[in-house]
Design a protein around this motif. Structure first.
Motif, PDB file in Angstrom:
ATOM      1  N   ILE A 100       0.832  -1.195   0.000  1.00  0.00           N
ATOM      2  CA  ILE A 100       0.000   0.000   0.000  1.00  0.00           C
ATOM      3  C   ILE A 100       0.874   1.256   0.000  1.00  0.00           C
ATOM      4  O   ILE A 100       0.604   2.232  -0.696  1.00  0.00           O
ATOM      5  N   ASP A 101       1.957   1.227   0.786  1.00  0.00           N
ATOM      6  CA  ASP A 101       2.893   2.353   0.793  1.00  0.00           C
ATOM      7  C   ASP A 101       3.493   2.568  -0.595  1.00  0.00           C
ATOM      8  O   ASP A 101       3.603   3.706  -1.077  1.00  0.00           O
ATOM      9  N   LEU A 102       3.901   1.480  -1.233  1.00  0.00           N
ATOM     10  CA  LEU A 102       4.495   1.581  -2.564  1.00  0.00           C
ATOM     11  C   LEU A 102       3.509   2.194  -3.554  1.00  0.00           C
ATOM     12  O   LEU A 102       3.854   3.112  -4.308  1.00  0.00           O
ATOM     13  N   LEU A 103       2.281   1.714  -3.540  1.00  0.00           N
ATOM     14  CA  LEU A 103       1.271   2.228  -4.465  1.00  0.00           C
ATOM     15  C   LEU A 103       0.898   3.678  -4.140  1.00  0.00           C
ATOM     16  O   LEU A 103       0.684   4.484  -5.050  1.00  0.00           O
ATOM     17  N   GLY A 104       0.815   4.005  -2.851  1.00  0.00           N
ATOM     18  CA  GLY A 104       0.510   5.383  -2.472  1.00  0.00           C
ATOM     19  C   GLY A 104       1.601   6.338  -2.905  1.00  0.00           C
ATOM     20  O   GLY A 104       1.325   7.433  -3.417  1.00  0.00           O
ATOM     21  N   LEU A 105       2.853   5.937  -2.705  1.00  0.00           N
ATOM     22  CA  LEU A 105       3.993   6.756  -3.110  1.00  0.00           C
ATOM     23  C   LEU A 105       4.001   6.959  -4.619  1.00  0.00           C
ATOM     24  O   LEU A 105       4.162   8.074  -5.118  1.00  0.00           O
ATOM     25  N   LEU A 106       3.811   5.874  -5.350  1.00  0.00           N
ATOM     26  CA  LEU A 106       3.841   5.954  -6.805  1.00  0.00           C
ATOM     27  C   LEU A 106       2.666   6.771  -7.344  1.00  0.00           C
ATOM     28  O   LEU A 106       2.815   7.531  -8.303  1.00  0.00           O
ATOM     29  N   ALA A 107       1.505   6.630  -6.714  1.00  0.00           N
ATOM     30  CA  ALA A 107       0.332   7.389  -7.160  1.00  0.00           C
ATOM     31  C   ALA A 107       0.585   8.886  -7.036  1.00  0.00           C
ATOM     32  O   ALA A 107       0.307   9.659  -7.973  1.00  0.00           O
ATOM     33  N   TYR A 108       1.111   9.313  -5.898  1.00  0.00           N
ATOM     34  CA  TYR A 108       1.352  10.749  -5.719  1.00  0.00           C
ATOM     35  C   TYR A 108       2.452  11.243  -6.652  1.00  0.00           C
ATOM     36  O   TYR A 108       2.387  12.360  -7.172  1.00  0.00           O
ATOM     37  N   ALA A 109       3.455  10.388  -6.888  1.00  0.00           N
ATOM     38  CA  ALA A 109       4.531  10.763  -7.804  1.00  0.00           C
ATOM     39  C   ALA A 109       3.998  10.928  -9.221  1.00  0.00           C
ATOM     40  O   ALA A 109       4.381  11.869  -9.936  1.00  0.00           O
ATOM     41  N   GLU A 110       3.110  10.035  -9.646  1.00  0.00           N
ATOM     42  CA  GLU A 110       2.547  10.132 -10.990  1.00  0.00           C
ATOM     43  C   GLU A 110       1.661  11.358 -11.128  1.00  0.00           C
ATOM     44  O   GLU A 110       1.655  12.030 -12.167  1.00  0.00           O
ATOM     45  N   LEU A 111       0.916  11.660 -10.088  1.00  0.00           N
ATOM     46  CA  LEU A 111       0.074  12.855 -10.119  1.00  0.00           C
ATOM     47  C   LEU A 111       0.941  14.109 -10.249  1.00  0.00           C
ATOM     48  O   LEU A 111       0.637  15.021 -11.027  1.00  0.00           O
TER      49      LEU A 111
ATOM     50  N   TYR B  49      -1.628   7.446 -13.092  1.00  0.00           N
ATOM     51  CA  TYR B  49      -2.159   7.755 -11.765  1.00  0.00           C
ATOM     52  C   TYR B  49      -3.520   7.092 -11.569  1.00  0.00           C
ATOM     53  O   TYR B  49      -3.786   6.500 -10.517  1.00  0.00           O
ATOM     54  N   GLN B  50      -4.374   7.157 -12.570  1.00  0.00           N
ATOM     55  CA  GLN B  50      -5.709   6.592 -12.450  1.00  0.00           C
ATOM     56  C   GLN B  50      -5.654   5.078 -12.274  1.00  0.00           C
ATOM     57  O   GLN B  50      -6.437   4.500 -11.513  1.00  0.00           O
ATOM     58  N   ALA B  51      -4.718   4.417 -12.958  1.00  0.00           N
ATOM     59  CA  ALA B  51      -4.580   2.969 -12.839  1.00  0.00           C
ATOM     60  C   ALA B  51      -4.188   2.578 -11.413  1.00  0.00           C
ATOM     61  O   ALA B  51      -4.723   1.608 -10.848  1.00  0.00           O
TER      62      ALA B  51
ATOM     63  N   ILE C 146      15.634   7.993 -11.659  1.00  0.00           N
ATOM     64  CA  ILE C 146      16.072   7.455 -10.370  1.00  0.00           C
ATOM     65  C   ILE C 146      14.873   6.916  -9.585  1.00  0.00           C
ATOM     66  O   ILE C 146      14.919   5.827  -9.003  1.00  0.00           O
ATOM     67  N   ALA C 147      13.789   7.693  -9.561  1.00  0.00           N
ATOM     68  CA  ALA C 147      12.593   7.262  -8.840  1.00  0.00           C
ATOM     69  C   ALA C 147      12.048   5.972  -9.429  1.00  0.00           C
ATOM     70  O   ALA C 147      11.649   5.053  -8.702  1.00  0.00           O
TER      71      ALA C 147
ATOM     72  N   ARG D  77       3.577  -6.022  -8.931  1.00  0.00           N
ATOM     73  CA  ARG D  77       4.775  -5.942  -9.758  1.00  0.00           C
ATOM     74  C   ARG D  77       4.405  -5.623 -11.210  1.00  0.00           C
ATOM     75  O   ARG D  77       5.020  -4.765 -11.848  1.00  0.00           O
ATOM     76  N   ALA D  78       3.379  -6.302 -11.717  1.00  0.00           N
ATOM     77  CA  ALA D  78       2.962  -6.077 -13.103  1.00  0.00           C
ATOM     78  C   ALA D  78       2.416  -4.664 -13.292  1.00  0.00           C
ATOM     79  O   ALA D  78       2.689  -4.010 -14.312  1.00  0.00           O
ATOM     80  N   LEU D  79       1.655  -4.178 -12.319  1.00  0.00           N
ATOM     81  CA  LEU D  79       1.095  -2.827 -12.415  1.00  0.00           C
ATOM     82  C   LEU D  79       2.203  -1.785 -12.421  1.00  0.00           C
ATOM     83  O   LEU D  79       2.191  -0.856 -13.236  1.00  0.00           O
ATOM     84  N   VAL D  80       3.175  -1.924 -11.518  1.00  0.00           N
ATOM     85  CA  VAL D  80       4.275  -0.962 -11.446  1.00  0.00           C
ATOM     86  C   VAL D  80       5.076  -0.963 -12.743  1.00  0.00           C
ATOM     87  O   VAL D  80       5.428   0.099 -13.277  1.00  0.00           O
ATOM     88  N   GLU D  81       5.356  -2.153 -13.278  1.00  0.00           N
ATOM     89  CA  GLU D  81       6.102  -2.232 -14.530  1.00  0.00           C
ATOM     90  C   GLU D  81       5.341  -1.558 -15.658  1.00  0.00           C
ATOM     91  O   GLU D  81       5.919  -0.864 -16.499  1.00  0.00           O
ATOM     92  N   ASP D  82       4.029  -1.740 -15.693  1.00  0.00           N
ATOM     93  CA  ASP D  82       3.212  -1.122 -16.738  1.00  0.00           C
ATOM     94  C   ASP D  82       3.219   0.398 -16.605  1.00  0.00           C
ATOM     95  O   ASP D  82       3.353   1.125 -17.593  1.00  0.00           O
ATOM     96  N   VAL D  83       3.081   0.880 -15.371  1.00  0.00           N
ATOM     97  CA  VAL D  83       3.060   2.327 -15.136  1.00  0.00           C
ATOM     98  C   VAL D  83       4.399   2.963 -15.491  1.00  0.00           C
ATOM     99  O   VAL D  83       4.449   4.079 -16.033  1.00  0.00           O
ATOM    100  N   LEU D  84       5.485   2.259 -15.206  1.00  0.00           N
ATOM    101  CA  LEU D  84       6.810   2.826 -15.417  1.00  0.00           C
ATOM    102  C   LEU D  84       7.375   2.572 -16.807  1.00  0.00           C
ATOM    103  O   LEU D  84       8.458   3.063 -17.132  1.00  0.00           O
ATOM    104  N   ALA D  85       6.634   1.816 -17.614  1.00  0.00           N
ATOM    105  CA  ALA D  85       7.116   1.525 -18.962  1.00  0.00           C
ATOM    106  C   ALA D  85       7.296   2.829 -19.732  1.00  0.00           C
ATOM    107  O   ALA D  85       6.417   3.688 -19.733  1.00  0.00           O
ATOM    108  N   GLU D  86       8.433   2.986 -20.359  1.00  0.00           N
ATOM    109  CA  GLU D  86       8.700   4.205 -21.117  1.00  0.00           C
ATOM    110  C   GLU D  86       7.781   4.262 -22.341  1.00  0.00           C
ATOM    111  O   GLU D  86       7.630   3.279 -23.055  1.00  0.00           O
TER     112      GLU D  86
END
Length: 227
Positions: free
Chosen positions: A12-23, A56-58, A106-107, A123-132
């Motif tokens: 949950i921490d990982l997803l919360g951090l990533l969500a705010y970063a994407e926003l 962010y929405q995902a 870096i992030a 893991r799959a969601l994070v990889e999809d979100v971070l895919a260039e």
């Protein structure tokens, strides 16, 4: 809301951090689009901003699926991420592009390393979100073009990139230490961690951050900058 069965605190921490970063990335890219020197560049950056919003929405939707309030999940990371952005306020459009490329790079490395230790779906969601999606190539190309026009910019932008890395690593380490559940993901499976002392967490955090600089030289080279 009630957390679902797979909603580990660290995840949950990982997803919360990533969500705010994407926003935050959405707003920064939208701002950069407004300052871009050409309509083509404005359009490219606006498209990249739209992609960040969809990311962010995902993550938002995944948190809801887990029975977690997305705003509550993001709340612990608002102050540290905002503080990092305040300390690394760009003074020009080019500095903003370098910040996007280096800081987000870096992030992204950090998020991927943590996600490797989470459940398969996260893991799959994070990889999809971070895919260039062409962002890295576009930003690096813009910086290279600017350097071709004015090579003297290289020294200042290289120093700026080095500062960004130092600030990003310092802030990320602070976040991990302040959020023991997140740090716990990093030391999962560690023999030291079985003692429950927490020393394994801190050691794993230190080792991981030492490895995050590996991609820095490649990013600088892609922009035409020297380490």
């Amino acid at each position: 809301m009630t957390q679902g069965p797979s909603a580990e605190p660290g995840v949950i921490d990982l997803l919360g951090l990533l969500a705010y970063a994407e926003l935050g990335s959405f707003f920064r890219l939208a701002d950069d689009a407004g300052l871009a020197p050409s309509l083509r560049t404005k359009g490219e950056l606006a498209g990249l901003a739209a992609t960040e919003q969809s990311h962010y929405q995902a993550i938002h939707d995944r948190l809801v699926e887990l029975g977690v309030d997305p705003e509550e999940a993001m709340a612990p990371f608002i102050a540290p991420l905002d503080a990092w952005h305040e300390r690394t306020e760009p003074q020009s459009w080019l500095e903003s592009l370098v910040k996007t490329y280096v800081g987000d790079g870096i992030a992204g490395d950090f998020y991927r390393k943590v996600a490797e230790l989470a459940d398969a779906e996260t893991r799959a969601l994070v990889e999809d979100v971070l895919a260039e999606t062409g962002r890295a190539e576009f930003v690096a190309g813009q910086v290279r073009a600017a350097l071709e026009e004015d090579p003297k910019l290289a020294g200042r932008l290289s120093l700026w990139a080095r500062r960004l890395v130092g600030e990003a690593l310092s802030q990320a380490q602070s976040v991990a230490v302040d959020r023991p559940e997140l740090a716990g993901l990093l030391s999962r499976g560690s023999e030291r961690d079985k003692s429950g002392s927490g020393l394994g967490d801190l050691a794993a955090v230190s080792r991981m951050f030492a490895s995050l600089t590996e991609g820095h030289t490649a990013r600088l080279a892609a922009m035409g900058l020297a380490d």
